[in-house]
Design a protein around this motif. Sequence first.
Motif, PDB file in Angstrom:
ATOM      1  N   SER A 143       0.824  -1.198   0.000  1.00  0.00           N
ATOM      2  CA  SER A 143       0.000   0.000   0.000  1.00  0.00           C
ATOM      3  C   SER A 143       0.861   1.254   0.000  1.00  0.00           C
ATOM      4  O   SER A 143       1.887   1.321   0.660  1.00  0.00           O
ATOM      5  CB  SER A 143      -0.917   0.021   1.220  1.00  0.00           C
ATOM      6  N   ASP A 144       0.372   2.241  -0.748  1.00  0.00           N
ATOM      7  CA  ASP A 144       0.992   3.546  -0.845  1.00  0.00           C
ATOM      8  C   ASP A 144       0.936   4.295   0.480  1.00  0.00           C
ATOM      9  O   ASP A 144       1.643   5.264   0.681  1.00  0.00           O
ATOM     10  CB  ASP A 144       0.194   4.327  -1.888  1.00  0.00           C
ATOM     11  N   GLU A 145       0.069   3.845   1.350  1.00  0.00           N
ATOM     12  CA  GLU A 145      -0.217   4.619   2.556  1.00  0.00           C
ATOM     13  C   GLU A 145       0.474   4.082   3.801  1.00  0.00           C
ATOM     14  O   GLU A 145       0.349   4.673   4.873  1.00  0.00           O
ATOM     15  CB  GLU A 145      -1.735   4.672   2.783  1.00  0.00           C
ATOM     16  N   VAL A 146       1.198   2.999   3.665  1.00  0.00           N
ATOM     17  CA  VAL A 146       1.851   2.429   4.850  1.00  0.00           C
ATOM     18  C   VAL A 146       3.103   3.240   5.196  1.00  0.00           C
ATOM     19  O   VAL A 146       3.927   3.530   4.336  1.00  0.00           O
ATOM     20  CB  VAL A 146       2.225   0.949   4.621  1.00  0.00           C
ATOM     21  N   ARG A 147       3.206   3.608   6.463  1.00  0.00           N
ATOM     22  CA  ARG A 147       4.401   4.285   6.963  1.00  0.00           C
ATOM     23  C   ARG A 147       4.898   3.522   8.185  1.00  0.00           C
ATOM     24  O   ARG A 147       4.113   3.006   8.964  1.00  0.00           O
ATOM     25  CB  ARG A 147       4.082   5.716   7.391  1.00  0.00           C
ATOM     26  N   HIS A 148       6.199   3.521   8.352  1.00  0.00           N
ATOM     27  CA  HIS A 148       6.808   2.942   9.548  1.00  0.00           C
ATOM     28  C   HIS A 148       7.385   4.080  10.366  1.00  0.00           C
ATOM     29  O   HIS A 148       8.117   4.918   9.853  1.00  0.00           O
ATOM     30  CB  HIS A 148       7.889   1.933   9.159  1.00  0.00           C
ATOM     31  N   VAL A 149       7.041   4.080  11.636  1.00  0.00           N
ATOM     32  CA  VAL A 149       7.441   5.178  12.506  1.00  0.00           C
ATOM     33  C   VAL A 149       8.286   4.617  13.642  1.00  0.00           C
ATOM     34  O   VAL A 149       7.886   3.663  14.310  1.00  0.00           O
ATOM     35  CB  VAL A 149       6.196   5.890  13.086  1.00  0.00           C
ATOM     36  N   THR A 150       9.466   5.183  13.820  1.00  0.00           N
ATOM     37  CA  THR A 150      10.281   4.826  14.981  1.00  0.00           C
ATOM     38  C   THR A 150      10.431   6.059  15.867  1.00  0.00           C
ATOM     39  O   THR A 150      10.580   7.176  15.370  1.00  0.00           O
ATOM     40  CB  THR A 150      11.673   4.296  14.581  1.00  0.00           C
ATOM     41  N   VAL A 151      10.356   5.822  17.151  1.00  0.00           N
ATOM     42  CA  VAL A 151      10.400   6.917  18.112  1.00  0.00           C
ATOM     43  C   VAL A 151      11.540   6.667  19.086  1.00  0.00           C
ATOM     44  O   VAL A 151      11.635   5.586  19.675  1.00  0.00           O
ATOM     45  CB  VAL A 151       9.074   7.020  18.889  1.00  0.00           C
ATOM     46  N   THR A 152      12.397   7.661  19.235  1.00  0.00           N
ATOM     47  CA  THR A 152      13.525   7.561  20.150  1.00  0.00           C
ATOM     48  C   THR A 152      13.506   8.739  21.107  1.00  0.00           C
ATOM     49  O   THR A 152      13.481   9.893  20.661  1.00  0.00           O
ATOM     50  CB  THR A 152      14.864   7.590  19.373  1.00  0.00           C
ATOM     51  N   GLY A 153      13.509   8.457  22.385  1.00  0.00           N
ATOM     52  CA  GLY A 153      13.581   9.524  23.375  1.00  0.00           C
ATOM     53  C   GLY A 153      15.003   9.692  23.850  1.00  0.00           C
ATOM     54  O   GLY A 153      15.646   8.724  24.249  1.00  0.00           O
ATOM     55  N   LEU A 154      15.504  10.907  23.798  1.00  0.00           N
ATOM     56  CA  LEU A 154      16.876  11.194  24.216  1.00  0.00           C
ATOM     57  C   LEU A 154      16.872  12.058  25.463  1.00  0.00           C
ATOM     58  O   LEU A 154      16.082  12.992  25.572  1.00  0.00           O
ATOM     59  CB  LEU A 154      17.628  11.935  23.095  1.00  0.00           C
ATOM     60  N   GLY A 155      17.767  11.760  26.387  1.00  0.00           N
ATOM     61  CA  GLY A 155      17.934  12.590  27.574  1.00  0.00           C
ATOM     62  C   GLY A 155      17.049  12.166  28.726  1.00  0.00           C
ATOM     63  O   GLY A 155      16.195  11.294  28.611  1.00  0.00           O
ATOM     64  N   GLN A 156      17.302  12.835  29.864  1.00  0.00           N
ATOM     65  CA  GLN A 156      16.614  12.529  31.116  1.00  0.00           C
ATOM     66  C   GLN A 156      15.095  12.604  30.983  1.00  0.00           C
ATOM     67  O   GLN A 156      14.369  11.757  31.500  1.00  0.00           O
ATOM     68  CB  GLN A 156      17.089  13.540  32.173  1.00  0.00           C
ATOM     69  N   ARG A 157      14.638  13.602  30.266  1.00  0.00           N
ATOM     70  CA  ARG A 157      13.194  13.835  30.118  1.00  0.00           C
ATOM     71  C   ARG A 157      12.459  12.585  29.632  1.00  0.00           C
ATOM     72  O   ARG A 157      11.343  12.306  30.031  1.00  0.00           O
ATOM     73  CB  ARG A 157      12.990  15.006  29.134  1.00  0.00           C
ATOM     74  N   TRP A 158      13.111  11.843  28.727  1.00  0.00           N
ATOM     75  CA  TRP A 158      12.421  10.727  28.083  1.00  0.00           C
ATOM     76  C   TRP A 158      12.864   9.366  28.614  1.00  0.00           C
ATOM     77  O   TRP A 158      12.398   8.334  28.137  1.00  0.00           O
ATOM     78  CB  TRP A 158      12.625  10.803  26.561  1.00  0.00           C
ATOM     79  N   ALA A 159      13.758   9.381  29.614  1.00  0.00           N
ATOM     80  CA  ALA A 159      14.333   8.126  30.105  1.00  0.00           C
ATOM     81  C   ALA A 159      13.267   7.156  30.604  1.00  0.00           C
ATOM     82  O   ALA A 159      13.378   5.946  30.408  1.00  0.00           O
ATOM     83  CB  ALA A 159      15.351   8.420  31.208  1.00  0.00           C
ATOM     84  N   THR A 160      12.231   7.685  31.256  1.00  0.00           N
ATOM     85  CA  THR A 160      11.229   6.799  31.848  1.00  0.00           C
ATOM     86  C   THR A 160       9.850   6.951  31.207  1.00  0.00           C
ATOM     87  O   THR A 160       8.878   6.383  31.680  1.00  0.00           O
ATOM     88  CB  THR A 160      11.102   7.079  33.368  1.00  0.00           C
ATOM     89  N   ALA A 161       9.771   7.735  30.126  1.00  0.00           N
ATOM     90  CA  ALA A 161       8.458   7.970  29.492  1.00  0.00           C
ATOM     91  C   ALA A 161       7.943   6.690  28.838  1.00  0.00           C
ATOM     92  O   ALA A 161       8.714   5.877  28.338  1.00  0.00           O
ATOM     93  CB  ALA A 161       8.586   9.080  28.457  1.00  0.00           C
ATOM     94  N   ASP A 162       6.637   6.522  28.859  1.00  0.00           N
ATOM     95  CA  ASP A 162       6.015   5.346  28.257  1.00  0.00           C
ATOM     96  C   ASP A 162       5.610   5.660  26.821  1.00  0.00           C
ATOM     97  O   ASP A 162       4.505   6.111  26.545  1.00  0.00           O
ATOM     98  CB  ASP A 162       4.792   4.920  29.075  1.00  0.00           C
ATOM     99  N   LEU A 163       6.542   5.406  25.904  1.00  0.00           N
ATOM    100  CA  LEU A 163       6.282   5.705  24.499  1.00  0.00           C
ATOM    101  C   LEU A 163       5.325   4.704  23.868  1.00  0.00           C
ATOM    102  O   LEU A 163       4.846   4.902  22.757  1.00  0.00           O
ATOM    103  CB  LEU A 163       7.605   5.755  23.720  1.00  0.00           C
ATOM    104  N   GLY A 164       5.056   3.626  24.588  1.00  0.00           N
ATOM    105  CA  GLY A 164       4.147   2.605  24.078  1.00  0.00           C
ATOM    106  C   GLY A 164       2.743   3.122  23.802  1.00  0.00           C
ATOM    107  O   GLY A 164       2.029   2.567  22.961  1.00  0.00           O
ATOM    108  N   VAL A 165       2.366   4.208  24.465  1.00  0.00           N
ATOM    109  CA  VAL A 165       1.016   4.755  24.251  1.00  0.00           C
ATOM    110  C   VAL A 165       0.858   5.325  22.836  1.00  0.00           C
ATOM    111  O   VAL A 165      -0.256   5.598  22.388  1.00  0.00           O
ATOM    112  CB  VAL A 165       0.661   5.848  25.279  1.00  0.00           C
TER     113      VAL A 165
END
Length: 158
Positions: A133-155
Amino acid sequence: MDIVVGSPEAMGDMGRRLAGLLRAGDLVMLSGELGAGKTTLTRGLGEGLGVRGAVTSPTFVIARVHPSLAGGPPLVHVDAYRLGGGLDEMEDLDLDVSLPDSVIVVEWGEGKVEELTDDRLHIRIHRAVGDTSDEVRHVTVTGLGQRWATADLGVLSA
Ligand SMILES: Nc1ncnc2c1ncn2[C@@H]1O[C@H](COP(=O)(O)OP(=O)(O)O)[C@@H](O)[C@H]1O
Ligand SMILES: [Mg+2]
């Protein structure tokens, strides 16, 4: 984390979920080729934050401030495509001044805005070879630094 996003609507939904993670002082960098869906994601984010004005791909404007209608932080949307390297090139935007009170989202920000803060959420959007499909995108998310160390990116995944 690799999130498969199947449509522009789903990308907007992800932006709305992203809004729930963000607060003033956060910097989000968006990577991906032209037409990947960076602005589409930012539009959903703006809706989720409850900001004024439609998020668009500005032709002449490099940055646009969308004030909150919900008592939250404004969204500063930067499209750095036409800018050269380094924060110096963007000095007029005063991103360092607005960051503490704003959510800043930068398209094409690599090599340009890293010096703003060590805490960054880096979202990469790409099309995988072989997707039917033309519409499929893959998204990767990376949190850098203290702010994102414990964030729940799974949401962010549906
Ligand atoms: N899964 C998807 N996610 C985001 N956009 C998609 C998707 N599938 C198709 N599109 C289309 O791709 C284009 C993305 O444009 P835009 O968000 O402006 O990209 P960018 O800001 O990365 O250049 C839009 O026309 C959108 O409708
Ligand atoms: Mg764009």
